[in-house]
Design an enzyme around this catalytic site. Structure first.
Site, mmCIF file in Angstrom:
data_model
loop_
_atom_site.group_PDB
_atom_site.id
_atom_site.type_symbol
_atom_site.label_atom_id
_atom_site.label_comp_id
_atom_site.label_asym_id
_atom_site.label_seq_id
_atom_site.Cartn_x
_atom_site.Cartn_y
_atom_site.Cartn_z
ATOM 1 N N ASP A 67 -44.959 -11.396 -11.555
ATOM 2 C CA ASP A 67 -43.540 -11.021 -11.537
ATOM 3 C C ASP A 67 -42.681 -12.275 -11.442
ATOM 4 O OD1 ASP A 67 -44.528 -11.280 -8.810
ATOM 5 O OD2 ASP A 67 -42.630 -10.450 -8.113
ATOM 6 N N ASP B 184 -43.199 -20.757 -12.334
ATOM 7 C CA ASP B 184 -43.465 -19.905 -11.163
ATOM 8 C C ASP B 184 -43.725 -18.463 -11.600
ATOM 9 O OD1 ASP B 184 -43.667 -18.958 -8.570
ATOM 10 O OD2 ASP B 184 -41.521 -19.056 -8.181
ATOM 11 N N GLU C 288 -44.484 -10.532 -5.711
ATOM 12 C CA GLU C 288 -44.351 -11.710 -4.863
ATOM 13 C C GLU C 288 -42.899 -12.130 -4.727
ATOM 14 O OE1 GLU C 288 -44.351 -15.856 -3.466
ATOM 15 O OE2 GLU C 288 -43.483 -15.074 -5.309
ATOM 16 N N GLU C 289 -42.124 -11.947 -5.795
ATOM 17 C CA GLU C 289 -40.723 -12.358 -5.774
ATOM 18 C C GLU C 289 -39.822 -11.300 -5.141
ATOM 19 O OE1 GLU C 289 -40.086 -15.255 -6.312
ATOM 20 O OE2 GLU C 289 -41.215 -16.117 -7.980
ATOM 21 N N GLU D 142 -49.754 -21.154 -6.649
ATOM 22 C CA GLU D 142 -48.318 -21.443 -6.677
ATOM 23 C C GLU D 142 -48.063 -22.921 -6.995
ATOM 24 O OE1 GLU D 142 -45.610 -19.685 -6.354
ATOM 25 O OE2 GLU D 142 -46.117 -17.832 -5.311
#
Length: 385
Positions: A76, A107, A140-141, A169
């Site tokens: 995501d 990212d 995750e975001e 990451e």
């Protein structure tokens, strides 16, 4: 045999993932793409969706293998913002000037592509005595309640386990290979409301103004030294990020005002100890100024540390072999899903240079994607050697 298979291209895979518009919580086709790719390579893939969030678990090798190497990452991405401000289509994955452009290029779709490509080639060419595992999330975001947490909950129920885990990451501040994360600071946010009595500004004795109380509290909190750092962590920090009263007039003393603070803390503290301190400071100011206080707290994750040892040595050795750079072991930066993985197994983070993540014109050097695949491949080879 290795000759039966062409190497998996991490740059092409990154581009295909970037073209999936997977803005949290949309899956965008990214996990479906990985599911097909990994299944074709012999991974047993399971979608672990929860509350509308898509997640993917994939394992090559036997369940319950004596040793397993895990990779964690997310597909995501954050919103693009003003698309007109971008030089290229944010989901076009254009390659120019040696860079691949697009939201998620840094990212962290390049990280996912690099570890997927490395693992696929590794298990095809030199099938290991053990398991290779992917835990890839679509949350995750976002709030991160139904992403890696959901995967780890499912793994516990199903008896699936990683011996160690690498989170892909971006970790390098300036140069490829210059930093490995062996821990992260905790993050705690507090929303504080102070309430007094509304009144006419010409007659302040008939009111109780909460603003001086909030100013005092903001000063007390922001000028306090939480600590001076610990063995592996920098000093903890507190930031007052907003004070809101919403009073457009000049002749009314407001009834209430609100403040938000964020604390990034090291292993000298816990979420509970910081909450107790905030509560005591607020109570003290309320008593001094005669106002009422209320506070809500969200602890996004405790600080954690994977002490330097076999796992960090393994990764540092592979990084240095492929880049010629000796990485610094760091706990700097924000939070990541490693804060959840650390309750499951030892975890470290290593990925590429993250200078453009979340920015307009996010992009990654194509050479770095290929280098990252080589590093991950060497880590797998050395781990299972």
């Amino acid at each position: 045999m290795a000759s039966h298979f062409a190497p998996t291209d991490p740059v092409d895979l990154t581009a295909r993932l970037v073209r999936c518009a997977s803005v949290t919580p949309e899956e965008g086709g990214a996990l479906q793409l990985l599911d097909r790719l990994l299944s074709d390579a012999g991974f047993a893939c399971t979608r672990v969706d929860r509350n509308g969030i898509a997640n993917l678990y994939a394992r090559w090798g036997d369940k319950g293998a004596a040793r397993s190497f895990g990779f964690n990452g997310h597909t995501d991405v954050v919103p693009v913002g003003d698309a007109e401000a971008w030089t290229t289509d944010p989901f076009g994955a254009q390659i120019s000037d040696g860079q691949l452009w697009g939201r998620g290029a840094t990212d962290m779709k390049s990280g996912v592509a690099a570890f997927a490509a490395a693992a696929i080639d590794f298990v095809r060419q030199t099938p290991p005595d053990g398991a290779v595992i992917f835990a890839i999330t679509g949350d995750e975001e976002g709030d991160a309640r139904d992403g890696t947490r959901a995967l780890l909950d499912w793994m516990k129920t199903e008896g699936e386990a990683m011996s160690v885990c690498l989170v892909g990451e971006p970790t390098c501040p300036e140069t490829m290979g210059d930093m490995i994360k062996i821990g992260r600071r905790g993050s705690l946010s507090a929303w504080i409301t102070l309430t007094g009595v509304q009144g006419h500004s010409a007659y302040p004795h008939r009111a109780c103004n909460p603003l001086p109380a909030m100013a005092r509290l903001a000063d007390r909190l922001s000028s306090h030294t939480l600590d001076k750092g610990t063995d592996h962590f920098d000093p903890s920090t507190l930031a007052v990020v907003t004070i809101d009263t919403g009073n457009p007039t000049t002749n009314v003393i407001p009834e209430s005002t609100r403040m938000t603070v964020n604390i990034r803390y090291n292993d000298a503290h816990s979420g509970d100890s910081l909450t107790e301190w905030l509560q005591a400071e607020m109570d003290n100011v309320c008593e001094t100024f005669g106002v009422r206080g209320a506070m809500q707290v969200k602890n996004s994750g405790e600080s954690f540390l994977t002490p330097p040892g076999p796992l960090s040595d393994l990764i540092a050795s592979a990084v240095e072999a492929e880049t010629g750079v000796t990485p610094v072991l760091s706990t700097s930066g924000g939070t990541s899903d490693a804060r959840f993985v650390k309750d499951h197994c030892p975890v470290v983070e290593f990925g590429l240079v993250g200078q453009t993540m979340h920015q307009v014109d996010e992009r990654v050097e194509v050479a770095q994607i290929e280098q990252l695949k080589a590093i991950y491949a060497r880590i797998l080879k050395d781990y299972f050697a």
